[in-house]
Each structure stands twice: as structure tokens, then as C-alpha cells.
Design a protein around this motif. Structure first.
Motif, PDB file in Angstrom:
ATOM      1  N   GLU A 101      -3.311   5.322   1.022  1.00  7.09           N
ATOM      2  CA  GLU A 101      -2.034   5.209   0.479  1.00  7.09           C
ATOM      3  C   GLU A 101      -0.916   5.464   1.794  1.00  7.09           C
ATOM      4  OE1 GLU A 101       1.274   5.530  -0.866  1.00  7.09           O
ATOM      5  OE2 GLU A 101       0.119   5.232  -2.529  1.00  7.09           O
TER       6      GLU A 101
ATOM      7  N   LEU B 123      -8.028   3.861  -3.477  1.00  4.47           N
ATOM      8  CA  LEU B 123      -6.806   3.783  -2.963  1.00  4.47           C
ATOM      9  C   LEU B 123      -5.967   4.770  -2.483  1.00  4.47           C
ATOM     10  CD1 LEU B 123      -5.903   1.476  -5.937  1.00  4.47           C
ATOM     11  CD2 LEU B 123      -6.133   0.537  -3.777  1.00  4.47           C
TER      12      LEU B 123
ATOM     13  N   LEU C 141       0.838  -1.304   0.024  1.00  8.53           N
ATOM     14  CA  LEU C 141       0.100  -0.072   0.085  1.00  8.53           C
ATOM     15  C   LEU C 141       0.738   1.034  -0.001  1.00  8.53           C
ATOM     16  CD1 LEU C 141      -2.763  -1.067   2.786  1.00  8.53           C
ATOM     17  CD2 LEU C 141      -3.006  -1.178  -0.072  1.00  8.53           C
TER      18      LEU C 141
ATOM     19  N   ILE D  44       1.025   3.184  -4.612  1.00 11.33           N
ATOM     20  CA  ILE D  44       0.190   2.392  -5.095  1.00 11.33           C
ATOM     21  C   ILE D  44       0.135   2.547  -6.562  1.00 11.33           C
ATOM     22  CG2 ILE D  44      -2.300   1.528  -5.058  1.00 11.33           C
ATOM     23  CD1 ILE D  44      -2.594   2.338  -2.260  1.00 11.33           C
TER      24      ILE D  44
END
Length: 330
Positions: A253, A249, A213, A216
């Protein structure tokens, strides 16, 4: 696999612009407030782990939405005073396994809480014991794509909340010095440890190896391996939702969490890691603590040029043990 990411001198300077929504902080404040029950522990039961020098308890605590999350809590047998507590997060697809499997930290003289991964545990290891009752939002079968179309529904919103709540639970357990709480993890666990460091300002230290993560968007361009490959496969079927997925996402992050962290940090990465590319680890390391209010947290990075996702293995753990001991006593 040959080296495939940036050369080491470029990695050491790698500071990409943060991929961060304007409401990142508000999103996580609201999420944690919603989960912030004052009494995290549900149950604590001793278990027979077959070991003479380690005592273990089966712990259940309240995580995201008050859901029960399982963990193993261990102390050195005969401990007489409160100990620093290491809260450890495990890798993608793994559960907490069996209580005798992870003894490094308790053998080093720490209290140790090993958090289970909700809705995971079926890919390798010895299983888990925490279901994810919210895993019904649109998305693929793997955790990395569950609820990917919305940051509110995304699996990692729930898992990161569990990780923060695990610290609260650990601090409420007997035999723990709550002022010396450490977050530790490798791969997905490293991403969770970084998230916790960014969301809790009072950790004593954080140890991160090959974090998932982090960076990404770049990782999705570099590799089809592991969790990033699951996301790429999902987007190859559901064409045209890339920006929706990227927005989701951006709320998980790791570089954004790293920017907010304040605790001393120890990083490690393999330069041939195709699961969690090293540019992600360096992006988090190079921006670590930059929003921490003027402080410059102590941090170290160890790179292993000929290693992949396994990183430095035992050598990295030895470095972590020595670093943590000096950090907590220095």
C-alpha cells in the motif's frame, strides 16, 4: 468520463486510516536484507543510441533474490562533473523500451537510470528485457495478480525490491552525485517511486504522478479499469479469498510507504482518473511524511480537474522540471 471520486475539497482533507499490517516494517526490512548484496552492478555496456548529445549504457543490476534486472543509464554527452541522478520507473505493462525514448531528464542535465519492469513489457511501448523467474505462485496472468494469495509471493514484493536496488545501482555508476538521488514515476512507476521514498530515507526528492497502489481498497470499490480491474476479475472467480488478497495488498500500500517518506515530494493527479483514482494520490499526499521522525517534508500537489490518467501531461512535466531544479539547488 465525468468526475467520479470525491469532490476536490474532500480530496484535500482525505486522510483514511492506514490499511497497514503490524509487521509492515519488519516485512520490508527482511525483504531488503535478503536482497542486499553489496555489489549491485552486474554489467555496464555502452550502446549506440543514434544520438549526439546523450551517451547511453545498457546496465544490468541485481534485484530481488539477486535476479538480473536491466536498465538504461544515460548522461549528457561531455558531462564533466558528477550529476544528480533521476531513477525513473515506468508504467504497468511497459518495459524500458528503447534507449532514445525517454530523454527529458538527461536533457535537463541529470544522469538518468530507467529501470525495466520484471515480467512486464508486453502490453504497450517497445518491450522489456527482464524476465520474472518467480512468477509461478497461484494467481492470474497479469502482474497485478501474480502471487496475490501471499505477500511473500506477490509480484510487487519483487518489483518494489528491484526499485530500491535500482537506486543502489544508480549510485554506483560513474558520473553520478549519489547524494542527490531522485525517484520519479507515473502510474505504476509513481507507486514504485513512493515505495522507494518510504524505504530509503536519504533520497533528495521524489516526483509522483497518478500513483498506482495508493488507497487500494477504495480503488477496488471505485473502478474496474486497469490493474485494479485485473484484481477484481481474479476475485470474481476465486470467491471467498478477498481478505487474503487484501492482506497481501496491505504490504504494498502506497499510503504506508508515503507515511514513512522523508524526501521533498511533488505529486500530480487527474480528478477524472479511473485507472488510479485521485483519492489514492491524495491519501498518500495528505499522510506523506507523518512517520518521518518529526520532520515535515516539503510537498506539493497539482490536480487537473478535467484530466484522466494522462494527468497534466507536458504541463505536469514542466512543473516537475522547475520544482526539481529549485529543490536540488535551494
Amino acid at each position: 468520463m465525468p468526475a467520479f471520486d470525491l469532490p476536490l475539497p474532500e480530496l484535500e482533507r482525505h486522510r483514511p486510516e492506514p490499511d497497514e499490517p503490524d509487521d509492515f516494517d519488519a516485512f520490508w526490512r527482511a525483504t531488503l536484507k535478503e536482497a542486499g548484496q553489496p555489489a549491485p552492478l552486474v554489467s555496464v555496456h555502452p550502446v549506440d543510441n543514434g544520438l549526439r548529445l546523450t551517451n547511453t549504457w545498457d546496465v544490468t543490476f541485481r534485484g530481488f533474490a539477486g535476479d538480473p534486472v536491466r536498465a538504461w543509464f544515460s548522461l549528457p554527452a561531455g558531462a564533466r562533473e558528477p550529476l544528480p541522478v533521476v531513477v525513473e520507473y515506468v508504467g504497468y505493462g511497459r518495459g524500458r523500451g528503447l534507449p532514445h525514448e525517454r530523454l527529458t531528464w538527461v536533457n535537463a542535465g541529470y544522469a538518468h537510470l530507467l529501470m525495466d519492469n520484471r515480467g512486464q513489457g508486453d502490453q504497450y511501448g517497445n518491450g522489456g528485457a527482464t524476465p520474472d523467474p518467480h512468477a509461478t505462485a497461484p494467481g492470474g496472468p497479469g502482474p497485478a495478480v501474480r502471487g496475490l494469495r501471499s505477500p511473500h509471493d506477490y509480484h510487487y514484493r519483487r518489483l518494489i525490491t528491484d526499485a530500491v536496488r535500482a537506486v543502489t545501482a544508480a549510485r554506483a555508476l560513474p558520473g553520478v552525485d549519489s547524494a542527490r538521488t531522485v525517484a520519479v514515476g507515473n502510474s505504476q512507476g509513481g507507486g514504485l517511486a513512493l515505495a522507494v521514498a518510504g524505504l530509503l530515507p536519504d533520497l533528495a526528492a521524489v516526483l509522483v504522478t497518478a500513483p498506482l497502489l495508493c488507497g487500494i481498497r477504495r480503488a477496488l470499490d471505485l473502478t474496474d479499469t486497469g490493474p485494479y480491474g485485473e484484481i477484481a476479475t481474479y476475485l470474481s472467480v476465486h470467491r471467498g479469498i478477498e481478505e487474503t488478497a487484501y492482506r497481501t495488498l496491505s504490504y504494498v500500500e502506497g499510503v504506508s510507504f508515503a507515511r514513512r517518506a522523508q524526501a521533498p515530494a511533488h505529486f500530480g493527479t487527474g480528478l477524472r482518473d479511473t485507472v488510479c483514482p485521485p483519492s489514492g494520490a491524495y491519501a498518500a499526499f495528505n499522510r506523506y511524511g507523518e512517520l518521518s521522525g518529526g520532520a515535515d517534508p516539503r510537498r506539493e500537489m497539482y490536480a487537473y480537474p478535467f484530466n484522466g490518467h494522462e494527468g497534466g501531461e507536458g504541463e505536469q512535466v514542466a512543473r516537475q522540471l522547475h520544482w526539481l531544479a529549485s529543490t536540488l539547488t535551494g
